[in-house]
Write a protein that holds these residues in place. Sequence first.
Motif, mmCIF file in Angstrom:
data_model
loop_
_atom_site.group_PDB
_atom_site.id
_atom_site.type_symbol
_atom_site.label_atom_id
_atom_site.label_comp_id
_atom_site.label_asym_id
_atom_site.label_seq_id
_atom_site.Cartn_x
_atom_site.Cartn_y
_atom_site.Cartn_z
ATOM 1 N N GLY A 44 0.605 -1.044 0.232
ATOM 2 C CA GLY A 44 0.106 0.054 0.008
ATOM 3 C C GLY A 44 0.736 1.315 0.134
ATOM 4 O O GLY A 44 0.244 2.336 -0.081
ATOM 5 N N ALA A 45 2.122 1.195 0.190
ATOM 6 C CA ALA A 45 2.815 2.341 0.101
ATOM 7 C C ALA A 45 4.299 2.094 -0.561
ATOM 8 O O ALA A 45 4.861 1.053 -0.401
ATOM 9 C CB ALA A 45 3.003 2.741 1.464
ATOM 10 N N TYR A 91 7.951 4.014 -1.057
ATOM 11 C CA TYR A 91 9.069 5.181 -1.073
ATOM 12 C C TYR A 91 10.155 4.917 -1.490
ATOM 13 O O TYR A 91 10.768 3.789 -0.968
ATOM 14 C CB TYR A 91 9.088 5.515 0.561
ATOM 15 N N MET A 125 -2.318 2.382 -3.923
ATOM 16 C CA MET A 125 -1.117 2.611 -3.104
ATOM 17 C C MET A 125 -0.723 3.997 -2.946
ATOM 18 O O MET A 125 -1.360 4.799 -3.733
ATOM 19 C CB MET A 125 -0.028 2.045 -3.667
ATOM 20 N N THR A 126 -0.060 4.313 -1.792
ATOM 21 C CA THR A 126 0.402 6.028 -1.691
ATOM 22 C C THR A 126 2.106 5.722 -2.247
ATOM 23 O O THR A 126 2.824 4.621 -1.958
ATOM 24 C CB THR A 126 0.479 6.303 -0.635
ATOM 25 N N ALA A 127 2.515 6.703 -2.653
ATOM 26 C CA ALA A 127 4.091 6.737 -2.988
ATOM 27 C C ALA A 127 4.536 8.010 -2.832
ATOM 28 O O ALA A 127 3.723 9.136 -3.252
ATOM 29 C CB ALA A 127 4.088 6.301 -4.440
ATOM 30 N N CYS A 187 7.208 3.602 6.266
ATOM 31 C CA CYS A 187 6.338 2.153 6.090
ATOM 32 C C CYS A 187 5.746 1.515 7.546
ATOM 33 O O CYS A 187 5.129 1.070 7.725
ATOM 34 C CB CYS A 187 7.335 1.364 5.326
ATOM 35 N N LEU A 222 3.117 3.535 8.716
ATOM 36 C CA LEU A 222 1.692 3.195 8.196
ATOM 37 C C LEU A 222 1.265 1.752 8.569
ATOM 38 O O LEU A 222 -0.043 1.363 8.663
ATOM 39 C CB LEU A 222 1.985 3.113 6.586
ATOM 40 N N VAL A 277 -1.981 0.209 6.028
ATOM 41 C CA VAL A 277 -1.546 -0.471 4.869
ATOM 42 C C VAL A 277 -0.986 -1.874 5.388
ATOM 43 O O VAL A 277 -0.334 -1.963 6.101
ATOM 44 C CB VAL A 277 -0.343 0.087 3.958
ATOM 45 N N GLY A 325 4.342 -2.081 3.292
ATOM 46 C CA GLY A 325 5.060 -0.831 2.537
ATOM 47 C C GLY A 325 6.479 -1.133 2.263
ATOM 48 O O GLY A 325 6.969 -2.105 2.594
#
Lengths: 388, 136, 349
Positions: free
Chosen positions: C73-74, C76, C103-105, C122, C125, C131, C134
Amino acid sequence: MRDVAVIGIGCTTFGEKWGTSFRELFLEAGALALEDASLSGEKIDALYVGNMSAGRFVEQEHIGALIADYSGMASRHIPSTRVESACCSGSLAFRQAMIAVASGLEDVVVAAGVEKMTDVETSTSVDALAAAADREWEGFVGATFPGLYAMIATDYMNRYPLTREQLAQVAVKNHYNGARNPIAQFQKEITVETVLRSALVADPLRLFDCSPITDGAAAVILAPLERAREFTDAPIRILATSQASDTIALHDRRDISTMDATVAAGRRAFEMARLTPSQIDLVEVHDCFTIAEICAIEDLGFCQKGEAGRLTEEGETALNGRIPVNTSGGLKACGHPVGATGIKQVCEVVQQLRGDAGRRQIDGAEIGMTQNVGGTGASVAVHILGRA
Amino acid sequence: MSVPRFWRKIPQRYNLIGTQCTSCSRTFYPPRSFCPDCRRSGETVPYQFQGKGEVVTYTVIRSASDAFAQQTPFVLAIIRLDEGPRVTAQIVVENVNEARIGMRVRSVFRRIGAEGDSGAIYYGTKFVPDVPYIDA
Amino acid sequence: MTGIITYGAYIPRYRIKLEEIARVWGDNAQDITGGLGVREKSLPDLDEDTATIAVEAARFALARRTIDPEQIGAVYVGSESHPYAVKPTACTVGEAIGATPVMTAADYEFACKAGTAGIQACMGLVGAGMVPYGLAIGSDVAQGAPSDALEYTAAAGGAAFLIGQDDPIATIHRTASFTTDTPDFWRREGQNYPRHGGRFTGDPGYFKHVEGAANLMFEQTGKTAKDYDYAVFHQPNAKFPQRVAKTLGFTPEQIKPGLVVPTLGNTYSGASMIGLAATLDVAKPGDRVFVTSFGSGAGADSFDIEVTDAIESEAFRRSAAPTVRQLLANPIYVDYALYARHKGKIVMQ
């Protein structure tokens, strides 16, 4: 269908024609063809012009209208159509014109081809030509045209007996013929060493395995056979026209070293003309690269698969050989203004059948053939012509 | 390449996602939305290729168009994916003379090209020889 | 417990020896390699950049463990050399591992510790239940101006860590950060190469912050160096991590598996993360790993990590992706001219 004849031909010299524009090129070829047919433009019913990429090469589309206009036919409002099928454009313009006459819809029709390639840098023309392959899945990853044909050569040489020297012989023979053709871009004979010492472009193909970038135009005039003698003493009859297609990308072909479209188009043409390969006196094939001539000779049925290298080495495809191939010098030596090539092939065959081919004349030639390829074999057109 | 044309096929270019005909199970890469065998009686759905294959034929591109001019020489090949379809791709090798017919390869994620220094960057799939990693 | 679910590293195959760089600039090679404790450094292939390295590391991580990428879900990506100034590397990575679109990024920048900052994000989160997984990546094709001291070490590589709570191979018990505004090293907008404060990067930069974060962790956990099996520190050269390890009470044996800089160089955002990956390559269940990254500007992130039984379970296939040692083996050496071409240092038309 009516029988159709070629009643006039005209071809510019091929080469880097710095002083001549796209429209002037066409006009020059058209005027030569009209003169050859003792015609004036007022008799022309329709015009078909083969052109691959004027948009990229000279930033001009709408070629049909442009050509009709600058040929002085705008006021007569004749139909004028551009035909595009990459390097096969010329032959397909010829085929469309032939069909128009055969159908009875038109009588006197011009089939022409023109390409002006030197107005852009070489890398731009390389890129424009690559658009004849699959842009999304071949061009995107860096495939060039020489690269794709080189992959055919790698596959072929891995599976069949073809030496690097035999491949070079194709270029040597075509330069020999080109040196005997006044319109050819290259008027100089070369040796196997010339080819083998030239720079690698895409292994195993070297610079002298590749056809050049060329400016040029060619035009022929067609008429119903029954009317041909109104215009010429030596009409040449179109015995067969055929066209075939295949996958746009080389990687999707059934067999990388066999152009199935050539096989299909060749077979259909022989059927239509009720002829066999042994009855052909000369053939103009699409040798954009030396390997392409090797494949074409085999795929048209002039020899078995794997034999064309030996055939070439033994001189069987030379002017005095069993089946003379590319008497004009081919794309390799005569030059390859892509849209014009198919029409130039017809011009060469007509000259040979009329006995007008000078120092490259095949004695007693009665039946000739052309094979013109678009892309890496996704489009192929074959025509057979004979003395009327 | 233009941005929309590149973008439209990003999953396919990055991840070797092709298609499969639900009628005859034939797989396609590059993707086809119409099965040439089953025609309208078939339907195609996305299909994930594993990225392993074998070199069918190859060349070394020494002269390229502007977009690839700074990468020459590079190996271009037709690769038969283990699932069946053949694809044209670059093979990244230490020495361009390494390429061989029959060579086993696996897919990697690489930069394919870019619109000059300020334009979009196009990523995609290339292949490398599928040799095991060794310790030293 | 929140921890590392899987991990992967990637290092391009190309290397240049420091003596070759010294030859070009007329420096004494022995002084350079001796002073830095670095013999050679990695560089990217012509078609590799921070994004391709990040993707390869992430794919290696996912090769080791069966994870539904849609559960990530993430994403970075920490780097000092994102291919775009504006347009996230993380989106490219997310797409290339099949994690998009739910997802978030974001791309992170904190000099050499942007990757561990991603791990912390992560952890937050995942710990908050926002999420399932991550993905934190540190990846760089590190920049160093020609003839600058940085050129001797600036290297290419990256590592990816998937953070989650379901059966981690290593539990992250705690993280502690120490951050101040310290201009020891920077790159201004629009500039090709970073600038640095020379010896000022040492005590006020690296040592103050690494020791700051490490001691903070010791205070919070009541542990000391002796409680750990391994330690990993940011490694701009071999000397800095060795000195800080000694100051903090760690032995050379504890930092040995994670000290990859002598034959890799400084992969900036990838450096401490590749060190951690190399340590996990050899770790056994129960091993305790102390990690402190460092980013100029300046800050340091410490992590207290404990390897679990899962690292040897069937669910985790450590051998399904190359170890850092394997990635360092079989290099292709280039001279400075090819290095300059690979790094885009030659002005083209």
